[in-house]
Write a protein that holds these residues in place. Structure first.
Motif, PDB file in Angstrom:
ATOM      1  N   ALA A 288      31.056  28.042  41.298  1.00  0.00           N
ATOM      2  CA  ALA A 288      32.043  27.844  40.233  1.00  0.00           C
ATOM      3  C   ALA A 288      32.254  29.134  39.452  1.00  0.00           C
ATOM      4  CB  ALA A 288      31.594  26.720  39.296  1.00  0.00           C
ATOM      5  N   ILE A 289      31.172  29.855  39.185  1.00  0.00           N
ATOM      6  CA  ILE A 289      31.266  31.115  38.445  1.00  0.00           C
ATOM      7  C   ILE A 289      32.007  32.172  39.260  1.00  0.00           C
ATOM      8  CG2 ILE A 289      29.898  33.030  37.506  1.00  0.00           C
ATOM      9  CD1 ILE A 289      27.755  30.788  36.889  1.00  0.00           C
ATOM     10  N   LEU A 290      31.730  32.225  40.556  1.00  0.00           N
ATOM     11  CA  LEU A 290      32.425  33.193  41.411  1.00  0.00           C
ATOM     12  C   LEU A 290      33.887  32.804  41.595  1.00  0.00           C
ATOM     13  CD1 LEU A 290      29.698  34.012  44.079  1.00  0.00           C
ATOM     14  CD2 LEU A 290      30.280  35.264  41.982  1.00  0.00           C
ATOM     15  N   MET A 291      34.189  31.508  41.608  1.00  0.00           N
ATOM     16  CA  MET A 291      35.589  31.080  41.609  1.00  0.00           C
ATOM     17  C   MET A 291      36.285  31.559  40.335  1.00  0.00           C
ATOM     18  SD  MET A 291      37.293  27.265  41.594  1.00  0.00           S
ATOM     19  CE  MET A 291      37.101  27.114  39.809  1.00  0.00           C
ATOM     20  N   HIS A 292      35.581  31.433  39.222  1.00  0.00           N
ATOM     21  CA  HIS A 292      36.097  31.931  37.942  1.00  0.00           C
ATOM     22  C   HIS A 292      36.342  33.438  38.019  1.00  0.00           C
ATOM     23  CE1 HIS A 292      34.867  33.995  34.142  1.00  0.00           C
ATOM     24  NE2 HIS A 292      35.726  33.160  33.584  1.00  0.00           N
ATOM     25  N   GLU A 293      35.414  34.162  38.647  1.00  0.00           N
ATOM     26  CA  GLU A 293      35.566  35.603  38.818  1.00  0.00           C
ATOM     27  C   GLU A 293      36.822  35.928  39.633  1.00  0.00           C
ATOM     28  OE1 GLU A 293      33.376  39.537  38.531  1.00  0.00           O
ATOM     29  OE2 GLU A 293      33.554  37.697  37.383  1.00  0.00           O
ATOM     30  N   ALA A 294      37.018  35.193  40.725  1.00  0.00           N
ATOM     31  CA  ALA A 294      38.191  35.398  41.566  1.00  0.00           C
ATOM     32  C   ALA A 294      39.477  34.985  40.851  1.00  0.00           C
ATOM     33  CB  ALA A 294      38.037  34.631  42.871  1.00  0.00           C
ATOM     34  N   ALA A 295      39.394  33.946  40.019  1.00  0.00           N
ATOM     35  CA  ALA A 295      40.567  33.507  39.265  1.00  0.00           C
ATOM     36  C   ALA A 295      41.053  34.595  38.320  1.00  0.00           C
ATOM     37  CB  ALA A 295      40.246  32.235  38.479  1.00  0.00           C
ATOM     38  N   HIS A 296      40.134  35.443  37.855  1.00  0.00           N
ATOM     39  CA  HIS A 296      40.494  36.591  37.026  1.00  0.00           C
ATOM     40  C   HIS A 296      40.826  37.823  37.873  1.00  0.00           C
ATOM     41  CE1 HIS A 296      39.844  35.156  32.952  1.00  0.00           C
ATOM     42  NE2 HIS A 296      38.696  34.591  33.312  1.00  0.00           N
ATOM     43  N   ALA A 297      40.852  37.647  39.201  1.00  0.00           N
ATOM     44  CA  ALA A 297      41.112  38.759  40.130  1.00  0.00           C
ATOM     45  C   ALA A 297      40.106  39.892  39.931  1.00  0.00           C
ATOM     46  CB  ALA A 297      42.539  39.273  39.979  1.00  0.00           C
ATOM     47  N   ALA A 298      38.857  39.531  39.630  1.00  0.00           N
ATOM     48  CA  ALA A 298      37.833  40.526  39.307  1.00  0.00           C
ATOM     49  C   ALA A 298      36.782  40.686  40.394  1.00  0.00           C
ATOM     50  CB  ALA A 298      37.146  40.149  37.988  1.00  0.00           C
ATOM     51  N   MET A 299      36.857  39.887  41.471  1.00  0.00           N
ATOM     52  CA  MET A 299      35.810  39.960  42.485  1.00  0.00           C
ATOM     53  C   MET A 299      36.154  40.965  43.589  1.00  0.00           C
ATOM     54  SD  MET A 299      33.489  36.943  44.106  1.00  0.00           S
ATOM     55  CE  MET A 299      34.791  35.863  44.659  1.00  0.00           C
ATOM     56  N   PHE A 300      37.427  41.027  43.961  1.00  0.00           N
ATOM     57  CA  PHE A 300      37.869  41.948  45.005  1.00  0.00           C
ATOM     58  C   PHE A 300      39.052  42.768  44.507  1.00  0.00           C
ATOM     59  CE2 PHE A 300      35.921  38.379  47.284  1.00  0.00           C
ATOM     60  CZ  PHE A 300      35.028  39.053  48.104  1.00  0.00           C
ATOM     61  N   LYS A 301      39.395  43.790  45.259  1.00  0.00           N
ATOM     62  CA  LYS A 301      40.486  44.684  44.860  1.00  0.00           C
ATOM     63  C   LYS A 301      41.858  44.046  45.047  1.00  0.00           C
ATOM     64  CE  LYS A 301      38.016  49.013  45.844  1.00  0.00           C
ATOM     65  NZ  LYS A 301      38.006  50.263  46.657  1.00  0.00           N
ATOM     66  N   THR A 302      41.995  43.193  46.070  1.00  0.00           N
ATOM     67  CA  THR A 302      43.314  42.652  46.389  1.00  0.00           C
ATOM     68  C   THR A 302      43.452  41.201  45.936  1.00  0.00           C
ATOM     69  OG1 THR A 302      42.645  41.861  48.585  1.00  0.00           O
ATOM     70  CG2 THR A 302      43.441  44.154  48.409  1.00  0.00           C
ATOM     71  N   LYS A 303      44.675  40.832  45.598  1.00  0.00           N
ATOM     72  CA  LYS A 303      44.967  39.457  45.195  1.00  0.00           C
ATOM     73  C   LYS A 303      44.686  38.492  46.335  1.00  0.00           C
ATOM     74  CE  LYS A 303      48.768  36.457  43.699  1.00  0.00           C
ATOM     75  NZ  LYS A 303      50.221  36.394  43.367  1.00  0.00           N
ATOM     76  N   ALA A 304      45.071  38.866  47.554  1.00  0.00           N
ATOM     77  CA  ALA A 304      44.904  37.974  48.699  1.00  0.00           C
ATOM     78  C   ALA A 304      43.438  37.629  48.939  1.00  0.00           C
ATOM     79  CB  ALA A 304      45.514  38.614  49.950  1.00  0.00           C
ATOM     80  N   LEU A 305      42.569  38.629  48.849  1.00  0.00           N
ATOM     81  CA  LEU A 305      41.149  38.390  49.086  1.00  0.00           C
ATOM     82  C   LEU A 305      40.533  37.570  47.963  1.00  0.00           C
ATOM     83  CD1 LEU A 305      39.135  39.000  51.277  1.00  0.00           C
ATOM     84  CD2 LEU A 305      38.574  41.155  50.137  1.00  0.00           C
TER      85      LEU A 305
END
Length: 318
Positions: free
Chosen positions: A66-83
């Motif tokens: 859930a926390i990593l989903m939150h990270e991705a929701a902020h576009a903060a986990m990877f460089k690209t939006k798609a990833l």
């Protein structure tokens, strides 16, 4: 929605906010790897104690997803939006029946209106402080699966457009707050894959025991504690150092309760697009600049939970 600009220049924020694909891959691999190790623990040493430990560890890593989903929701986990969107949806959100896109819509409102009347999360923090008895009842409902069963029932009803048959009015925003998506098709697909993998490496009942059971019990408990620690018993104001809390967490708490730097919540609110692994550095920078005395910093989760359960009800006079 970047109150940190009052404390840092854009040149200081820019390197802190830089994304790293390597870090993103490591975080997702660590989360699923920990789940695999927990299953291996029970597979090699099957007994009641390892069963309970496996449920607890996996429930904590479901919070990690859930926390990593939150990270991705902020576009903060990877460089690209798609990833960010692929990993956030399929490897983080859907396995725990969450919808990252619905979650992001609601969550950005929380950042914009933190601890104000427009904050959609205000109802999560408003009941605190409460009494010890009330807190105990809440935690018992969580660990016994009552909270999880109720929320998943609402999720199923909502998905089949029967929300009116569930006690109390619910919305897709309510589901998003509980990391529960309003549409179940993709979540069922992700869980079918998990079911097959667990059957292949273990037994057909592993999904029930080591995925559904943690999601209904330990996940709900640690999710509540996390919510309380972040915004319970803080100022109802627009002060970014007083309306949110960072809580100190040692290795055991990070394993069981606060994975992936989620305890640095005040710093996350200051600059929400800073990747989670750089939040400790942001915290140290705030302290070095003398802001520590004003910041809401819990010394431990135990301290925060005691504070949240500190309401005293005086006996009524005859």
């Amino acid at each position: 929605m970047t109150p940190g600009k009052a404390f840092f220049t854009s040149d200081e924020i820019r390197p802190l906010a830089a994304r790293s694909d390597l870090w993103g891959y490591w975080l997702i691999a660590h989360c699923w790897g920990t789940i695999a190790l927990a299953l291996a623990l029970f597979a090699y040493f099957p007994n009641p104690l390892t069963f309970i430990l496996t449920v607890i560890i996996i429930g904590s890593r479901q919070l990690g997803l859930a926390i990593l989903m939150h990270e991705a929701a902020h576009a903060a986990m990877f460089k690209t939006k798609a990833l960010n969107e692929f990993v956030g949806e399929w490897l983080c959100g859907r396995p725990i029946l969450a919808d990252m896109f619905e979650y992001r819509t609601y969550h950005l409102k929380h950042h914009r209106y933190t601890q104000t009347e427009k904050d959609p999360d205000l109802k999560l923090s408003a009941p605190f402080p409460t009494t010890k008895a009330s807190m105990q009842r809440k935690l018992i409902r969580d660990i016994t699966g009552q909270t999880g069963f109720r929320q998943r029932s609402q999720q199923i009803m909502f998905a089949f457009k029967m929300a009116g048959e569930v006690e109390g009015e619910i919305s897709s925003q309510d589901l998003a707050q509980a990391f529960a998506g309003p549409v179940l098709g993709r979540a069922l697909l992700a869980n079918f894959v998990i079911f097959l993998l667990m059957w292949i490496v273990g037994a057909w009942w592993w999904w029930i025991a080591f995925w559904a059971l943690p999601l209904l019990t330990w996940f709900q408990l640690v999710l509540r504690v996390r919510n309380i620690a972040e915004h319970g018993v803080v100022e109802k104001s627009d002060d970014p150092l007083r309306n949110v809390r960072t809580t100190k967490a040692g290795p055991l708490m990070r394993l069981l309760l606060a994975p992936y730097y989620v305890n640095y919540h005040l710093e996350h609110h200051l600059v929400m697009h800073v990747p989670c692994h750089r939040l400790p550095k942001l915290h140290d920078m705030m302290l070095a600049r003398g802001h520590g005395a004003r910041m809401q910093i819990g010394q431990s989760y135990w301290q925060v939970m005691r504070l949240a359960a500190s309401k005293v009800v005086l006996p009524s006079s005859a």
